[in-house]
Design a protein around this motif. Structure first.
Motif, PDB file in Angstrom:
ATOM      1  N   LEU A  34      -5.209   2.535  -2.093  1.00  0.00           N
ATOM      2  CA  LEU A  34      -5.240   3.930  -1.354  1.00  0.00           C
ATOM      3  C   LEU A  34      -6.413   4.362  -0.361  1.00  0.00           C
ATOM      4  O   LEU A  34      -6.090   5.253   0.529  1.00  0.00           O
ATOM      5  CB  LEU A  34      -5.269   4.895  -2.628  1.00  0.00           C
ATOM      6  N   VAL A  35      -7.507   3.543  -0.612  1.00  0.00           N
ATOM      7  CA  VAL A  35      -8.679   3.650   0.283  1.00  0.00           C
ATOM      8  C   VAL A  35      -8.845   2.810   1.612  1.00  0.00           C
ATOM      9  O   VAL A  35      -8.730   1.760   1.353  1.00  0.00           O
ATOM     10  CB  VAL A  35      -9.885   3.906  -0.394  1.00  0.00           C
ATOM     11  N   PRO A  36      -8.848   3.309   2.777  1.00  0.00           N
ATOM     12  CA  PRO A  36      -9.319   2.270   3.766  1.00  0.00           C
ATOM     13  C   PRO A  36     -10.471   1.502   3.502  1.00  0.00           C
ATOM     14  O   PRO A  36     -11.356   2.051   3.144  1.00  0.00           O
ATOM     15  CB  PRO A  36      -9.474   3.226   5.001  1.00  0.00           C
ATOM     16  N   HIS A  37     -10.178   0.186   3.634  1.00  0.00           N
ATOM     17  CA  HIS A  37     -11.157  -0.775   3.453  1.00  0.00           C
ATOM     18  C   HIS A  37     -11.312  -1.960   4.316  1.00  0.00           C
ATOM     19  O   HIS A  37     -10.198  -2.094   5.095  1.00  0.00           O
ATOM     20  CB  HIS A  37     -11.198  -1.212   2.141  1.00  0.00           C
ATOM     21  N   GLN A  38     -12.215  -2.767   4.253  1.00  0.00           N
ATOM     22  CA  GLN A  38     -12.455  -4.063   4.989  1.00  0.00           C
ATOM     23  C   GLN A  38     -12.972  -4.978   3.862  1.00  0.00           C
ATOM     24  O   GLN A  38     -13.569  -4.741   3.089  1.00  0.00           O
ATOM     25  CB  GLN A  38     -13.386  -4.208   6.112  1.00  0.00           C
ATOM     26  N   ARG A  74       0.780  -1.118   0.071  1.00  0.00           N
ATOM     27  CA  ARG A  74      -0.137  -0.060  -0.040  1.00  0.00           C
ATOM     28  C   ARG A  74       0.795   1.380  -0.017  1.00  0.00           C
ATOM     29  O   ARG A  74       0.578   2.179  -0.858  1.00  0.00           O
ATOM     30  CB  ARG A  74      -0.833  -0.020   1.195  1.00  0.00           C
ATOM     31  N   LEU A  75       1.925   1.361   0.595  1.00  0.00           N
ATOM     32  CA  LEU A  75       2.967   2.514   0.754  1.00  0.00           C
ATOM     33  C   LEU A  75       3.460   2.561  -0.530  1.00  0.00           C
ATOM     34  O   LEU A  75       3.563   3.950  -0.859  1.00  0.00           O
ATOM     35  CB  LEU A  75       4.038   2.201   1.917  1.00  0.00           C
ATOM     36  N   TRP A  76       3.889   1.634  -1.229  1.00  0.00           N
ATOM     37  CA  TRP A  76       4.284   1.811  -2.543  1.00  0.00           C
ATOM     38  C   TRP A  76       3.466   2.453  -3.524  1.00  0.00           C
ATOM     39  O   TRP A  76       3.527   3.412  -4.489  1.00  0.00           O
ATOM     40  CB  TRP A  76       4.854   0.565  -3.186  1.00  0.00           C
ATOM     41  N   PHE A  77       1.910   2.021  -3.545  1.00  0.00           N
ATOM     42  CA  PHE A  77       1.040   2.747  -4.290  1.00  0.00           C
ATOM     43  C   PHE A  77       0.860   4.165  -3.860  1.00  0.00           C
ATOM     44  O   PHE A  77       0.447   4.824  -4.603  1.00  0.00           O
ATOM     45  CB  PHE A  77      -0.099   1.770  -4.157  1.00  0.00           C
ATOM     46  N   ILE A  78       0.950   4.297  -2.214  1.00  0.00           N
ATOM     47  CA  ILE A  78       0.649   5.786  -1.967  1.00  0.00           C
ATOM     48  C   ILE A  78       1.780   6.549  -2.633  1.00  0.00           C
ATOM     49  O   ILE A  78       1.386   7.814  -3.049  1.00  0.00           O
ATOM     50  CB  ILE A  78       0.633   5.915  -0.274  1.00  0.00           C
TER      51      ILE A  78
END
Length: 117
Positions: A94-98, A63-67
């Motif tokens: 990029l978007v918090p999810h579950q 996720r950090l790489w994509f951010i």
């Protein structure tokens, strides 16, 4: 014809965007961004333990790489292959999810709204 960009664990862990930069900078130099709309796909190779139940979008390093990618190219969704599911995966990075077993991915509504704006 889609363009596949391979991303491995070394690139992710070092936040190395060079595989994407190589492709995009070539398109920018040629003035060919518009001709490559919805052509980009990512092949992500990130090792996980056999019993790791997480989806790739739940791994913080990925996720950090994509951010970082989004910070450099905020217009990247224009290039993603939506038909192959790249936009949904990009949003999940990029978007918090579950994840729910029956309902699938559930994005945080406010965060999703901000992503779309």
């Amino acid at each position: 014809m889609s363009i596949m960009i391979a991303i491995n664990a070394d690139r992710i862990n070092s936040l190395d965007l060079s595989p994407v930069r190589t492709v995009i900078e070539k398109w920018l130099a040629a003035g060919a961004i518009a001709q490559n709309e919805q052509q980009l796909q990512f092949e992500i190779e990130y090792p996980r333990e056999e019993l790791d139940p997480r989806e790739i979008s739940e791994i913080p390093e990925v996720r950090l790489w994509f951010i970082r990618l989004d910070a450099c190219y905020p217009w990247l969704p224009f290039l993603l292959d939506w038909k192959a599911g790249e936009l949904a995966r990009y949003a999940a990075m990029l978007v918090p999810h579950q994840f729910h077993r029956t309902q699938g991915i559930q994005y945080n509504p406010e965060a999703l709204e901000m992503f779309l704006m």
